[in-house]
Write a protein that holds these residues in place. Sequence first.
Motif, short mmCIF file in Angstrom:
data_model
loop_
_atom_site.label_atom_id
_atom_site.label_comp_id
_atom_site.label_asym_id
_atom_site.label_seq_id
_atom_site.Cartn_x
_atom_site.Cartn_y
_atom_site.Cartn_z
N GLN A 2 -6.02 -2.16 0.14
CA GLN A 2 -5.08 -1.36 0.75
C GLN A 2 -5.68 0.09 1.02
O GLN A 2 -6.10 0.66 -0.21
N SER A 3 -5.20 0.94 1.96
CA SER A 3 -5.51 2.28 1.88
C SER A 3 -4.48 3.02 1.12
O SER A 3 -3.24 2.63 0.91
N VAL A 4 -4.63 4.21 0.59
CA VAL A 4 -3.65 4.95 -0.01
C VAL A 4 -2.31 5.17 0.73
O VAL A 4 -1.38 5.12 0.14
N SER A 5 -2.24 5.35 2.00
CA SER A 5 -1.38 5.83 2.60
C SER A 5 -0.40 4.57 2.83
O SER A 5 0.78 4.59 3.06
N GLU A 6 -0.98 3.22 2.67
CA GLU A 6 -0.21 2.12 2.58
C GLU A 6 0.58 2.00 1.33
O GLU A 6 1.58 1.16 1.02
N ARG A 7 0.00 2.41 0.29
CA ARG A 7 0.72 2.31 -1.22
C ARG A 7 1.45 3.21 -1.81
O ARG A 7 2.03 3.26 -2.58
N VAL A 8 1.33 4.57 -1.02
CA VAL A 8 2.24 5.87 -1.20
C VAL A 8 3.52 5.80 -0.70
O VAL A 8 3.80 5.71 0.37
N TRP A 9 4.60 5.95 -1.49
CA TRP A 9 6.05 6.06 -1.05
C TRP A 9 6.39 7.62 -1.15
O TRP A 9 6.06 8.23 -2.26
N ARG A 10 7.07 7.84 -0.26
CA ARG A 10 7.84 9.22 -0.43
C ARG A 10 9.33 9.00 -0.21
O ARG A 10 9.94 8.47 0.55
#
Length: 40
Positions: A2-10
């Motif tokens: 998974q890319s970081v953007s798929e794992r990071v939540w805001r």
Amino acid sequence: MQSVSERVWRIVLSEKQEGLLPLTEWRAILAHELTLKGEW
């Protein structure tokens, strides 16, 4: 992988919403349980 953007939540909360969050101790217990299950 998974890319970081798929794992990071805001999460953005208003001040009223922040008042509804569980106590720090509850968050620590939840984080501990999720870590034990490998979901954290």
